[in-house]
Design a protein around this motif. Structure first.
Motif, short mmCIF file in Angstrom:
data_model
loop_
_atom_site.label_atom_id
_atom_site.label_comp_id
_atom_site.label_asym_id
_atom_site.label_seq_id
_atom_site.Cartn_x
_atom_site.Cartn_y
_atom_site.Cartn_z
N VAL A 119 0.84 -1.20 0.00
CA VAL A 119 0.00 0.00 0.00
C VAL A 119 0.88 1.25 0.00
CG1 VAL A 119 -1.61 1.38 1.39
CG2 VAL A 119 -2.03 -1.08 1.04
N LEU A 120 1.91 1.28 0.83
CA LEU A 120 2.76 2.47 0.85
C LEU A 120 3.40 2.69 -0.51
CD1 LEU A 120 4.19 4.87 2.09
CD2 LEU A 120 5.90 3.32 3.05
N LEU A 121 3.92 1.62 -1.11
CA LEU A 121 4.57 1.80 -2.41
C LEU A 121 3.57 2.25 -3.47
CD1 LEU A 121 7.46 1.45 -3.63
CD2 LEU A 121 6.55 -0.60 -4.72
N ALA A 122 2.38 1.70 -3.45
CA ALA A 122 1.35 2.12 -4.41
C ALA A 122 1.06 3.61 -4.22
CB ALA A 122 0.09 1.29 -4.23
N ALA A 123 0.95 4.03 -2.97
CA ALA A 123 0.70 5.45 -2.68
C ALA A 123 1.84 6.30 -3.24
CB ALA A 123 0.56 5.67 -1.18
N GLU A 124 3.07 5.85 -3.02
CA GLU A 124 4.23 6.61 -3.53
C GLU A 124 4.22 6.67 -5.05
OE1 GLU A 124 7.32 5.83 0.21
OE2 GLU A 124 7.27 4.40 -1.42
N SER A 125 3.75 5.61 -5.67
CA SER A 125 3.71 5.58 -7.14
C SER A 125 2.71 6.60 -7.68
CB SER A 125 3.37 4.18 -7.65
OG SER A 125 1.97 3.93 -7.57
N LEU A 126 1.78 7.03 -6.83
CA LEU A 126 0.77 8.02 -7.22
C LEU A 126 1.15 9.44 -6.78
CD1 LEU A 126 -2.37 5.88 -6.31
CD2 LEU A 126 -1.62 6.49 -8.63
N GLY A 127 2.39 9.61 -6.35
CA GLY A 127 2.85 10.94 -5.96
C GLY A 127 2.54 11.30 -4.51
N LEU A 128 2.01 10.33 -3.79
CA LEU A 128 1.79 10.54 -2.36
C LEU A 128 3.05 10.16 -1.60
CD1 LEU A 128 -1.71 8.84 -2.37
CD2 LEU A 128 -1.33 11.24 -1.79
N GLY A 129 3.09 10.54 -0.33
CA GLY A 129 4.17 10.10 0.54
C GLY A 129 3.55 9.55 1.81
N GLY A 130 4.36 8.89 2.61
CA GLY A 130 3.77 8.34 3.83
C GLY A 130 4.82 7.88 4.81
N VAL A 131 4.33 7.47 5.96
CA VAL A 131 5.22 6.99 7.01
C VAL A 131 4.50 5.89 7.80
CG1 VAL A 131 4.49 8.84 8.60
CG2 VAL A 131 6.66 7.66 9.00
N PHE A 132 5.23 4.82 8.04
CA PHE A 132 4.69 3.76 8.89
C PHE A 132 4.72 4.21 10.34
CE2 PHE A 132 5.84 0.72 5.39
CZ PHE A 132 4.54 0.36 5.12
N LEU A 133 3.73 3.80 11.08
CA LEU A 133 3.57 4.24 12.46
C LEU A 133 3.59 3.05 13.42
CD1 LEU A 133 0.59 6.61 11.64
CD2 LEU A 133 2.95 7.33 12.02
N GLY A 134 4.80 2.63 13.77
CA GLY A 134 4.90 1.60 14.81
C GLY A 134 4.43 2.16 16.14
N SER A 135 4.49 3.49 16.24
CA SER A 135 4.16 4.15 17.50
C SER A 135 2.71 3.99 17.92
CB SER A 135 4.49 5.65 17.39
OG SER A 135 3.71 6.22 16.35
N ILE A 136 1.85 3.54 17.02
CA ILE A 136 0.45 3.29 17.46
C ILE A 136 0.41 2.16 18.49
CG2 ILE A 136 -0.55 4.08 15.26
CD1 ILE A 136 -1.19 1.06 14.69
N LEU A 137 1.50 1.39 18.59
CA LEU A 137 1.54 0.30 19.57
C LEU A 137 2.06 0.75 20.93
CD1 LEU A 137 2.83 -2.57 17.23
CD2 LEU A 137 0.48 -1.90 17.73
N ASN A 138 2.31 2.06 21.07
CA ASN A 138 2.75 2.58 22.38
C ASN A 138 1.75 2.28 23.48
OD1 ASN A 138 5.05 3.61 21.23
ND2 ASN A 138 4.42 5.76 21.33
N ASP A 139 0.48 2.21 23.10
CA ASP A 139 -0.54 1.81 24.07
C ASP A 139 -1.57 0.95 23.33
OD1 ASP A 139 -2.43 1.45 26.01
OD2 ASP A 139 -2.53 3.57 26.61
N ALA A 140 -1.18 -0.30 23.10
CA ALA A 140 -2.03 -1.20 22.32
C ALA A 140 -3.34 -1.50 23.04
CB ALA A 140 -1.29 -2.50 22.00
N HIS A 141 -3.28 -1.56 24.38
CA HIS A 141 -4.50 -1.79 25.15
C HIS A 141 -5.54 -0.72 24.83
CE1 HIS A 141 -3.43 -5.16 27.81
NE2 HIS A 141 -2.21 -4.65 27.84
N ALA A 142 -5.13 0.55 24.88
CA ALA A 142 -6.06 1.65 24.61
C ALA A 142 -6.52 1.61 23.15
CB ALA A 142 -5.38 2.99 24.91
N LEU A 143 -5.60 1.36 22.24
CA LEU A 143 -5.96 1.36 20.82
C LEU A 143 -6.98 0.27 20.50
CD1 LEU A 143 -5.41 2.74 18.11
CD2 LEU A 143 -3.58 1.07 17.71
N ILE A 144 -6.81 -0.88 21.10
CA ILE A 144 -7.76 -1.98 20.89
C ILE A 144 -9.16 -1.55 21.33
CG2 ILE A 144 -8.41 -4.25 21.84
CD1 ILE A 144 -5.29 -4.87 21.73
N ASP A 145 -9.23 -0.82 22.44
CA ASP A 145 -10.54 -0.32 22.91
C ASP A 145 -11.10 0.73 21.96
OD1 ASP A 145 -10.45 -1.97 25.09
OD2 ASP A 145 -9.74 -0.44 26.49
#
Lengths: 249, 249
Positions: A119-145
Motif C-alpha cells: 500500500v505504501l509503495l502504491a501510494a508513492e507511485s501516485l505521488g503521495l508520501g507516507g510513514v509507517f507508524l509503529g508508535s500506534i503500539l505505544n498503548d495497544a490496550h487503549a488502541l484496541i478499545d
C-alpha cells in the motif's frame, strides 16, 4: 532498473503533508493493492481500518505522540485479523483453539505487514508520501478499545499518507555486507563498532528534517541509546495481544 | 493506474521455475531494494540470507515439504535480527535486556517483512516470479540450527524466486467490504457464511495449478478445515523464538 525499482530505491518517510485529502477512488485502489498481496494459505488473515473520525485520529496521534498522525491526508491501521476466520469456522461447528498459537498470530501479522508495504509503495507511485507508524503500539490496550477490536484482532502497524510537504534526504543504509549473508549467519567480527566507523560518519552527515539544526548521532550511538529505552506501554504489547486471545502458546 | 500498481494487482505466486539462475547483479539490486524499505526507528533490525548451498536448499525444502523450494532460481530467508544491534550496544557497555521483550522482536519482524514484500515486487518488476514460504517455519528449531543463527535472530519468511514456468490464474480475493472498515471494527453479521456465499462460488471457479484436475473448496470450507490443522512443528514456533531469547515478556 525500472519505474518500480526506482520508486523503491527513492523511498523516504514523509511526515509533513499538504492540507489536501486523498480522493476515495485512490483509497479504493490502495485497498485493492493490499488485497492482491500474497496471503498465507489463502487465509486473508488481516483487515484494514481507515480512520476518518477526527476524534479517533487525535486519540491515535496522542498514543503515537506524533501530531502529524492527525494531519495526514489519510490514516490506515493494519490489523492482524483471525476473527473473520474464527467466525466462519465456528458457524460450521469447528473449534478454533489453534488460533491462540503464536503461529496463527504470526501468519496474520505477516499478511497485514506485506499488504502494508504494498500500500505504501502504491501510494508513492501516485505521488503521495507516507510513514509507517509503529508508535500506534505505544498503548495497544487503549488502541484496541478505541478501535473496538474483537478477539483475534490486533493492530500491527499504522500508515499515514498524504501529499508531501517536505523533501527529506535519502537516509543512508548499512553497507550490504553487514546484513546480507550467504547460507549461514557469519561469525561476529572482533569489533563491529570499528568496522562500522565509516558508516557511522556517513550517518552523521545525514540531516534529519525533524531537527535540522543539529547533526544526528552516529548509527552505533543511536542503537546503543535505543537499548536504554523501555517504553512502559510497549513493554505491555504482548499482554495486549494475549488479551485478544493471541499468543497463548 | 501506473506500472507499479499494475504489477501489484497482477501478483500471482509462482511455484514452478525455469532452470535459469538469476544474475548476481539482480540479486544485489533486490537486496538494495530491501535496504531502502522503511525500518523502525532506523534500527535496521533484519538481515537476509541467500541460500546457495544445494544441501541447505534441500534441507529447507524438506522442512517446508515443498520440492520447488530447492529448484528456485534463488532462495532468500528473511531474518528478524537484533543480534547486530545487541553487539553494537554491548561493545559500548550497554545492557540489552529490552531485546527480550515481544516489542523488540516484533519491530525486527516488521522490518524483515516489509523488506520481503518490496523484494518480491522488485523481482516481479524484472520479469521474475516468486512465492513466499511461510512453510520454512514448520521446523524453526531445525532451521535455526541449519542457518547457524545466533541469539536475537530468527527466520520469519522465506522467498523463492526465479523465471516463471507457469501462468496461474489470479486468485479471487474477499470483497473489500469484508476486510476494509471505517474507524472501528464492525459488528458481526448474523451469518458470515451466508454473506460469503457468492464469494464462495467465485473461489470454486478458480483452478489451482497445483491440482488442476479438481475444483478447489469453497473459501469458508478452506478456512474451516484450516482450523483443524495443528502442525506439530508450527505449534513449537514460539518456543523456537524464545530459545533465541526473543519474546521473553
Amino acid at each position: 532498473m525500472n519505474e518500480t525499482i526506482k520508486l523503491q530505491l527513492n523511498h523516504r518517510s514523509i511526515r509533513k503533508f499538504k492540507q489536501q485529502k486523498i480522493a476515495p477512488e485512490i483509497i479504493n485502489t490502495l485497498v485493492d493493492v493490499a488485497q492482491h498481496t500474497s496471503t498465507s494459505s489463502f487465509t486473508q488473515a488481516y483487515s484494514i481500518l481507515s480512520i476518518t473520525d477526527e476524534t479517533i485520529k487525535q486519540q491515535i496521534a496522542t498514543i503515537g505522540n506524533q501530531e502529524y498522525i492527525a494531519t495526514a491526508g489519510h490514516l490506515f491501521v493494519f490489523l492482524a485479523d483471525q476473527h473473520r476466520n474464527a467466525k466462519i469456522a465456528q458457524e460450521a461447528g469447528q473449534e478454533i483453539s489453534v488460533l491462540s498459537s503464536f503461529d496463527r498470530f504470526f501468519v496474520a501479522a505477516t499478511d497485514a505487514l506485506l499488504a502494508a508495504q504494498n500500500v505504501l509503495l502504491a501510494a508513492e507511485s501516485l505521488g503521495l508520501g507516507g510513514v509507517f507508524l509503529g508508535s500506534i503500539l505505544n498503548d495497544a490496550h487503549a488502541l484496541i478499545d478505541i478501535l473496538k477490536l474483537p478477539e483475534y484482532v490486533v493492530p500491527v502497524l499504522g500508515l499515514a499518507i498524504g501529499y508531501p510537504d517536505q523533501q527529506p534526504q535519502l537516509k543512508p543504509r548499512l553497507p550490504q555486507k553487514f546484513m546480507h549473508f550467504e547460507n549461514t549467519y557469519p561469525q561476529d567480527p572482533a569489533s563491529l563498532t570499528e568496522q562500522l566507523a565509516a558508516y557511522d560518519e556517513t550517518v552523521q552527515e545525514y540531516y534529519d528534517l525533524r531537527d535540522a539544526n543539529r547533526r544526528i548521532d552516529k548509527f552505533t550511538t543511536q542503537i546503543t541509546k535505543g537499548m536504554q529505552r523501555k517504553h512502559p506501554g510497549r513493554m505491555k504489547l504482548l499482554a495486549a495481544y494475549q488479551k485478544q486471545k493471541f499468543i497463548g502458546y
